[in-house]
Write a protein that holds these residues in place. Structure first.
Motif, PDB file in Angstrom:
ATOM      1  N   ALA A   1     -10.835   7.550   8.122  1.00  0.00           N
ATOM      2  CA  ALA A   1     -12.087   7.228   9.058  1.00  0.00           C
ATOM      3  C   ALA A   1     -11.857   5.865   9.642  1.00  0.00           C
ATOM      4  CB  ALA A   1     -13.541   7.422   8.310  1.00  0.00           C
ATOM      5  N   ASP A   2     -11.370   4.734   9.150  1.00  0.00           N
ATOM      6  CA  ASP A   2     -11.269   3.488   9.469  1.00  0.00           C
ATOM      7  C   ASP A   2     -10.217   3.137  10.338  1.00  0.00           C
ATOM      8  OD1 ASP A   2      -9.304   3.322   7.857  1.00  0.00           O
ATOM      9  OD2 ASP A   2     -10.245   1.650   6.514  1.00  0.00           O
ATOM     10  N   GLY A   3      -9.400   4.112  10.588  1.00  0.00           N
ATOM     11  CA  GLY A   3      -8.174   4.265  11.364  1.00  0.00           C
ATOM     12  C   GLY A   3      -6.716   3.945  10.731  1.00  0.00           C
ATOM     13  N   SER A   4      -6.952   3.457   9.331  1.00  0.00           N
ATOM     14  CA  SER A   4      -5.768   3.293   8.568  1.00  0.00           C
ATOM     15  C   SER A   4      -4.983   4.417   8.160  1.00  0.00           C
ATOM     16  CB  SER A   4      -6.017   2.233   7.466  1.00  0.00           C
ATOM     17  OG  SER A   4      -6.919   3.163   6.383  1.00  0.00           O
ATOM     18  N   LYS A   5      -3.875   4.233   8.265  1.00  0.00           N
ATOM     19  CA  LYS A   5      -2.830   5.433   8.011  1.00  0.00           C
ATOM     20  C   LYS A   5      -2.069   5.334   6.932  1.00  0.00           C
ATOM     21  CE  LYS A   5       0.512   7.515  11.517  1.00  0.00           C
ATOM     22  NZ  LYS A   5       1.040   7.322  12.439  1.00  0.00           N
ATOM     23  N   TRP A   6      -1.876   6.250   6.190  1.00  0.00           N
ATOM     24  CA  TRP A   6      -1.231   6.548   4.895  1.00  0.00           C
ATOM     25  C   TRP A   6       0.060   7.397   4.971  1.00  0.00           C
ATOM     26  CZ3 TRP A   6      -2.309   3.194   0.435  1.00  0.00           C
ATOM     27  CH2 TRP A   6      -3.417   2.447   0.724  1.00  0.00           C
ATOM     28  N   TRP A   7       1.121   7.201   4.348  1.00  0.00           N
ATOM     29  CA  TRP A   7       2.143   8.304   4.278  1.00  0.00           C
ATOM     30  C   TRP A   7       2.841   7.973   3.358  1.00  0.00           C
ATOM     31  CZ3 TRP A   7       7.231   6.650   4.367  1.00  0.00           C
ATOM     32  CH2 TRP A   7       7.427   5.413   4.846  1.00  0.00           C
ATOM     33  N   CYS A   8       3.832   8.989   3.028  1.00  0.00           N
ATOM     34  CA  CYS A   8       4.682   9.138   1.623  1.00  0.00           C
ATOM     35  C   CYS A   8       6.098   9.382   2.248  1.00  0.00           C
ATOM     36  CB  CYS A   8       4.243   9.962   0.862  1.00  0.00           C
ATOM     37  SG  CYS A   8       5.222  10.083  -0.704  1.00  0.00           S
ATOM     38  N   ILE A   9       7.103   8.691   1.791  1.00  0.00           N
ATOM     39  CA  ILE A   9       8.538   8.888   2.038  1.00  0.00           C
ATOM     40  C   ILE A   9       8.861  10.317   1.690  1.00  0.00           C
ATOM     41  CG2 ILE A   9       9.530   7.779   0.052  1.00  0.00           C
ATOM     42  CD1 ILE A   9      11.666   6.675   2.064  1.00  0.00           C
TER      43      ILE A   9
END
Length: 86
Positions: A6-14
């Protein structure tokens, strides 16, 4: 697959990145993971409404294990390919 908070931070996983095989198959692993994450988020919303706290658990060893395993398999395949050419 990306998780955008919601705060715009982005998470991803290789491990869940794009690949040709995944694209041909319609990214079934990414879709399954997205469904699980959405179900988890919905369950957490319900728990929060019931008054329970949030908790995030990360497992960096899984990504390191994947990376080391992929490197080991690559080295073995290169070695075997070298033997085949000799």
């Amino acid at each position: 697959m990306d998780i955008i908070l919601a705060d715009g931070s982005k998470w991803w996983c290789i491990n869940l990145g794009g690949s040709l095989l995944g694209a041909l198959a319609g990214f079934p692993t990414n879709r399954r993971c997205a469904r699980e994450i959405e179900a988890f988020a919905e369950a957490k919303k319900r728990e929060r409404q019931a008054g329970e706290g949030d908790r995030v658990v990360t497992s960096p060893h899984l990504n390191l294990g994947f990376l080391l395993g992929a490197a080991l398999v690559s080295f073995v395949l290169i070695y075997l390919f070298g033997l085949a050419l000799a």
